[in-house]
Motif scaffolding. Structure first.
Motif, mmCIF file in Angstrom:
data_model
loop_
_atom_site.group_PDB
_atom_site.id
_atom_site.type_symbol
_atom_site.label_atom_id
_atom_site.label_comp_id
_atom_site.label_asym_id
_atom_site.label_seq_id
_atom_site.Cartn_x
_atom_site.Cartn_y
_atom_site.Cartn_z
ATOM 1 N N PHE A 2 0.850 -1.178 0.000
ATOM 2 C CA PHE A 2 0.000 0.000 0.000
ATOM 3 C C PHE A 2 0.893 1.239 0.000
ATOM 4 O O PHE A 2 1.382 1.657 1.036
ATOM 5 C CB PHE A 2 -0.939 -0.021 1.203
ATOM 6 N N SER A 5 -1.607 6.636 1.057
ATOM 7 C CA SER A 5 -2.434 6.665 2.262
ATOM 8 C C SER A 5 -2.969 8.075 2.492
ATOM 9 O O SER A 5 -2.445 9.062 1.969
ATOM 10 C CB SER A 5 -1.648 6.187 3.476
ATOM 11 N N SER A 24 -3.947 2.460 0.235
ATOM 12 C CA SER A 24 -4.301 1.955 -1.087
ATOM 13 C C SER A 24 -3.049 1.620 -1.881
ATOM 14 O O SER A 24 -2.004 2.262 -1.719
ATOM 15 C CB SER A 24 -5.118 3.018 -1.835
ATOM 16 N N GLN A 25 -3.186 0.637 -2.747
ATOM 17 C CA GLN A 25 -2.089 0.371 -3.679
ATOM 18 C C GLN A 25 -2.201 1.257 -4.913
ATOM 19 O O GLN A 25 -1.324 1.273 -5.753
ATOM 20 C CB GLN A 25 -2.043 -1.104 -4.071
ATOM 21 N N TYR A 26 -3.296 2.001 -5.023
ATOM 22 C CA TYR A 26 -3.533 2.912 -6.140
ATOM 23 C C TYR A 26 -3.539 4.360 -5.644
ATOM 24 O O TYR A 26 -3.875 4.621 -4.484
ATOM 25 C CB TYR A 26 -4.866 2.596 -6.820
ATOM 26 N N ILE A 28 -4.419 8.037 -4.508
ATOM 27 C CA ILE A 28 -5.584 8.726 -3.962
ATOM 28 C C ILE A 28 -5.651 10.090 -4.644
ATOM 29 O O ILE A 28 -4.757 10.915 -4.492
ATOM 30 C CB ILE A 28 -5.489 8.848 -2.437
ATOM 31 N N ILE A 61 -10.116 7.136 -5.316
ATOM 32 C CA ILE A 61 -8.896 6.396 -5.639
ATOM 33 C C ILE A 61 -8.898 6.033 -7.119
ATOM 34 O O ILE A 61 -9.872 5.461 -7.627
ATOM 35 C CB ILE A 61 -8.797 5.127 -4.759
ATOM 36 N N THR A 63 -8.226 3.842 -10.113
ATOM 37 C CA THR A 63 -8.082 2.390 -10.244
ATOM 38 C C THR A 63 -7.613 1.944 -11.620
ATOM 39 O O THR A 63 -7.103 0.846 -11.770
ATOM 40 C CB THR A 63 -9.411 1.675 -9.924
#
Length: 186
Positions: A2, A5, A24-26, A28, A61, A63
């Motif tokens: 992740f 953040s 998140s891994q993507y 923000i 986020i 994606t």
């Protein structure tokens, strides 16, 4: 992994800032937090859980970017619900659900967190009528930190708009809280 953040402060106590966090891994793209109980302050009363400031943290986020450079995103609403001495409906929890329903978008949305109320209560069923629960749990507590009263109570959940497809749902074994960590794969 992740890499992204967002932290949304709720209050400060003894020099420590308390709040909600989304990881998140993507990327923000944008974030906000909206108080539905109280406001950001120096909240020092450790016994007044029912009046601790509460927020809904909202993050958009990124994606996916398609071949035409069209951005796809999902909105994540992270909630830490109103605490009480019983898990049933009360006016503050009704207000919490009304607030979430007012501020959450109807498309590509996840609503998650510790709602601090019985997920089978009337107000939480109203939320689930619009945003289905990814998985109904019998218990959402880490029983290494709780007594038997909590063994059949779920207060944590991941709700989603009907257009969000949940590929998998699991609880994590990480011993970092008195609650189980919940995770979905989209």
């Amino acid at each position: 992994n992740f890499h992204f953040s967002n932290f949304a402060p709720r209050f400060i106590r003894e020099g420590l800032v308390w709040g909600n966090s989304i990881h998140s891994q993507y990327p923000i793209m944008e974030s906000s937090s909206i108080f539905y109980l109280g406001e950001y302050c120096d909240f020092t009363d450790r016994t007044d859980f029912e009046n601790e400031p509460r927020i809904v943290q909202i993050c958009t986020i990124l994606t996916h970017v398609d071949a035409n450079k069209k951005l796809e995103h999902i909105t994540v609403c992270n909630n830490h619900g109103v605490w009480g001495f019983d898990p049933d409906d009360n006016p503050a929890r009704e207000n919490m659900v009304n607030f979430i329903l007012k501020h959450a978008t109807l498309n590509r949305t996840i609503i998650c967190g510790d709602f601090n109320t019985n997920l089978k209560s009337k107000c939480m069923k109203r939320l689930a009528d619009v945003y289905p629960n990814a998985k109904e749990l019998e218990c959402s507590f880490n029983m290494m930190h709780k007594d038997a009263f909590f063994a059949e109570l779920a207060v944590d959940a991941i709700f989603h708009s009907p257009d969000v497809v949940i590929k998998s749902f699991k609880t994590l074994d990480d011993n970092v809280s008195d609650h189980l960590a919940l995770m979905v794969e989209l």
